[in-house]
Scaffold this active site. Structure first.
Site: not given
Length: 417
Positions: A165, A305, A316, A337, A342, A405
């Site tokens: 991502c 994110h 985060e 998002k 996403h 990831f």
């Protein structure tokens, strides 16, 4: 590095809330959810039966031959690039193509092509192995970058970045560096993803990563809310035209924002889970601000994110509070998002484009679908997640975070010219 400045002079994009950046920007200001029931395959036996699919995708810029010879992922890339180049108003006949390149990010590549090819092999050709001659060219991750180069005759740096991502965040960083180093004057950077497939949905379901709120898809992506139960898979892509500042000024280009700096790093923690302390996120945000020659108190907005996962959102938020301290309540924070879903490898590019529009227009898009506060996120009672409604405010400096990831972290810093 020398002191060449990098600016954004063109943007293009396609996602579930619009097939162009003006459509996307309008939808985000209105707090529109792009999520709905999946229509591209039978979801009867799947735990998740919804996603943020691109709707009515039939770009006039792509001819039939290209559509037949490319995966949907590459098609999203090409549509985004055509729009970004048109928006930049570059004279493609006059530019030096040797100093014009493209770096493109994707996390999964041509996933649909891979699935279809393997299913066809398994059901029809196992005794007499047969694959299409386009099987590999359509699925490999570098093909969007290659097709962009071939279509527009770009002879400069050209390759793909693949870091889950964070893929298109990394593509933008690399493209920026080529201009800063003097190896290019113009770069296309961006990312795309087309993972709303049986394998995409099924594999993320197996990891318990996706929301299963099948009774209310439009509200399923709810970053930073207590009732979040996983992310919503999206598809699409976005492209940025990055240009040397002097080159852009000399041709009278419209400049959205300056791409002033970036931070890159890793969690070094786990293959899928973020470091709960948020240390990796702190590191890249701190890098970006420092490299831009700014103070932490200069940051006005963070496009997080913010995937709507239990662990990711907490990490985060902790990182933002840890790094910015007393200034944290003054920063508008939002996760787009919540509306777009996403886009995996395409997320960083789309959110960088959105952040450029935030800097230009002084409008912060909301984090929609918030109904319940998470006590684990009440680090600072005044932390402003811009819930449910957009906010008009001056945004001189914006950060855009992308975390992948494997612990890959990117933070882009954009500022007003």
């Amino acid at each position: 590095m020398n002191n060449r400045r990098v600016v954004i002079t063109g943007i293009g994009g396609v996602c579930s809330v619009g097939n162009s950046m003006p459509q996307i920007w309008s939808a985000l200001q209105e707090g529109t959810s792009g999520c709905g029931e999946i229509t591209c395959f039978d979801t009867t036996n799947f735990k998740t039966r919804f996603a943020c699919q691109v709707k009515d995708f039939a770009p006039a810029c792509l001819d039939r031959k290209l559509m037949q010879r490319t995966d949907r992922n590459t098609q999203f890339a090409m549509a985004s690039v055509y729009e970004a180049l048109a928006d930049s108003k570059l004279d493609m006949e006059a530019v030096d193509k040797e100093r014009f390149g493209c770096v493109w990010g994707t996390g999964m590549g041509g996933l649909k092509t891979f699935e279809d090819g393997m299913m066809e092999y398994g059901t029809q050709y196992r005794l007499n192995p047969h694959f299409s001659s386009l099987f590999l060219p359509k699925l490999i991750a570098n093909m969007p970058a290659a097709q962009i180069s071939i279509t527009f005759g770009l002879l400069g740096p050209n390759y793909a970045t693949v870091s889950a991502c964070a893929s298109s965040g990394h593509s933008i960083v690399d493209a920026m560096h080529y201009i800063q180093l003097g190896d290019a004057d113009i770069m296309i950077a961006g990312g795309s993803e087309a993972a709303v497939t049986e394998g995409g949905i099924g594999s993320f379901n197996a990891m318990h990563a996706l929301s299963t709120r099948n009774d209310s898809p439009a509200t399923a992506s709810r970053p930073f809310s207590a009732s979040r139960d996983g992310f919503v898979l999206g598809e699409g892509g976005a492209a940025l035209v990055l240009e040397d500042y002097d080159h852009a000024v000399a041709r009278g280009a419209h400049i959205y924002a300056e791409l002033a700096a970036a931070g890159v790093g890793a969690d070094a923690y786990h293959i899928t889970a973020p470091d709960p302390s948020g240390a990796g996120a702190v590191h890249v945000m701190k890098q970006a601000v420092k490299k831009a020659g700014l103070s932490l108190s200069d940051v006005d907005y963070i496009n997080t994110h913010g995937t709507s996962t239990t662990l990711g959102d907490i990490a985060e938020a902790h990182a933002i509070d840890t790094l910015f301290g007393e200034h944290a309540p003054n920063i508008n924070i939002s996760s787009t998002k919540s509306m777009t879903g996403h886009l995996l490898g395409g997320a960083g590019a789309l959110e960088a484009a959105i952040s450029a529009l935030v800097v230009e227009n002084d409008i912060v898009p909301p984090t929609i679908n918030h109904a319940d506060d998470d006590v684990d996120l009440q680090i600072n009672p005044k932390l402003n997640f811009t819930f449910n409604k957009p906010q008009h405010r001056t945004v001189n400096v914006a950060l855009s975070n992308s975390f992948g990831f494997g612990g890959h972290n990117v933070c882009l810093l954009l500022k007003k010219i």
